[in-house]
Design a protein around this motif. Structure first.
Motif, mmCIF file in Angstrom:
data_model
loop_
_atom_site.group_PDB
_atom_site.id
_atom_site.type_symbol
_atom_site.label_atom_id
_atom_site.label_comp_id
_atom_site.label_asym_id
_atom_site.label_seq_id
_atom_site.Cartn_x
_atom_site.Cartn_y
_atom_site.Cartn_z
ATOM 1 N N GLU A 42 0.825 -1.202 0.000
ATOM 2 C CA GLU A 42 0.000 0.000 0.000
ATOM 3 C C GLU A 42 0.864 1.258 0.000
ATOM 4 O O GLU A 42 1.981 1.259 0.509
ATOM 5 N N GLU A 43 0.304 2.317 -0.536
ATOM 6 C CA GLU A 43 0.991 3.605 -0.598
ATOM 7 C C GLU A 43 1.036 4.237 0.799
ATOM 8 O O GLU A 43 0.002 4.607 1.352
ATOM 9 N N TYR A 44 2.222 4.356 1.350
ATOM 10 C CA TYR A 44 2.380 4.927 2.686
ATOM 11 C C TYR A 44 2.134 6.438 2.688
ATOM 12 O O TYR A 44 1.622 6.990 3.660
ATOM 13 N N MET A 45 2.490 7.116 1.610
ATOM 14 C CA MET A 45 2.356 8.577 1.552
ATOM 15 C C MET A 45 0.918 9.009 1.826
ATOM 16 O O MET A 45 0.685 9.971 2.551
ATOM 17 N N GLN A 72 7.394 3.739 3.221
ATOM 18 C CA GLN A 72 7.113 2.968 2.000
ATOM 19 C C GLN A 72 8.040 1.770 1.887
ATOM 20 O O GLN A 72 7.609 0.651 1.602
ATOM 21 N N ARG A 75 7.313 -1.058 4.414
ATOM 22 C CA ARG A 75 6.201 -1.892 3.952
ATOM 23 C C ARG A 75 6.650 -2.846 2.847
ATOM 24 O O ARG A 75 6.320 -4.020 2.860
ATOM 25 N N GLU A 76 7.384 -2.305 1.876
ATOM 26 C CA GLU A 76 7.810 -3.149 0.766
ATOM 27 C C GLU A 76 8.713 -4.281 1.238
ATOM 28 O O GLU A 76 8.532 -5.436 0.854
ATOM 29 N N SER A 89 3.553 -3.212 -6.047
ATOM 30 C CA SER A 89 3.658 -2.003 -5.226
ATOM 31 C C SER A 89 2.785 -0.889 -5.790
ATOM 32 O O SER A 89 2.822 -0.598 -6.984
ATOM 33 N N THR A 91 2.993 2.408 -5.806
ATOM 34 C CA THR A 91 3.957 3.514 -5.749
ATOM 35 C C THR A 91 5.323 2.997 -5.302
ATOM 36 O O THR A 91 5.452 1.856 -4.856
ATOM 37 N N ASN A 92 6.324 3.859 -5.425
ATOM 38 C CA ASN A 92 7.675 3.533 -4.964
ATOM 39 C C ASN A 92 8.446 4.836 -4.768
ATOM 40 O O ASN A 92 7.888 5.935 -4.882
#
Length: 188
Positions: A42-45, A72, A75-76, A89, A91-92
């Motif tokens: 998930e996108e942490y931002m 981010q 999580r990854e 993912s 996002t990255n």
């Protein structure tokens, strides 16, 4: 800090949903993870900035970029240890680099820049802007969707990242993504 931004070594196939806000990345990441019975990052931002907005009514500032990047990658890296052959993912760090430069007059923290370029993905799915804009507390550039898409694509070209543009509705995008991921799996 550097270790918190590094991608841990992995034999997984890694794909990333990449592109401007409100282009269906999260919905597609969920669908792909479900289809392949694997995890999606998930996108942490979004979580970080929504909490900041809810508490302080403040938007993203340059000082937020490193904590967002660290979240981010945490999580990854955690999910990479749990995933089957594939990790998706939403996002990255390269996406964070694009946003940082777009919002902060070309500035990107050197550590974020280094890891955004060093972290490796087998394929980027660049999501096009042909879906309706959905407003929320955090989205703020509906009038510059073409410009933001161009920034994202130029970044992939500049750094020679493998990518496929996803256009059409969610089902069209899903089918194209499956076709491309299946090619990666076949060649693994």
């Amino acid at each position: 800090m550097a270790e918190k931004l590094a991608q841990r070594p992995s034999s997984l196939i890694k794909v990333v949903l990449f592109g401007p806000e409100s282009t269906g990345k999260t919905s597609l990441a969920k669908m792909l993870a479900n289809h392949y019975d694997t995890f999606w990052v998930e996108e942490y931002m979004r979580e970080y900035l929504q909490e900041k907005w809810d508490k302080e009514k403040k938007i993203c500032e340059p000082k937020d970029m490193i904590p967002i990047a660290e979240g981010q990658m945490k999580r990854e890296n955690v999910l990479a240890e749990k995933a089957n052959i594939l990790l998706i993912s939403d996002t990255n760090l390269l996406e964070l680099k694009v946003y940082s430069e777009a919002y902060y007059n070309g500035y990107c923290d050197p550590q974020l820049l280094k890891h955004a370029l060093n972290n490796q993905y087998d394929l980027y799915f660049l999501t096009y802007i042909d879906v309706p804009w959905t407003p929320d507390d955090l989205r703020d550039k509906p009038e510059d969707r073409k410009g933001m898409f161009k920034r994202f694509e130029e970044e992939l070209i500049k750094h020679q990242k493998p990518y496929v543009v996803l256009k059409g509705d969610l089902i069209d995008r899903f089918n194209i993504a499956i076709e491309e991921i299946d090619k990666l799996l076949k060649n693994k």
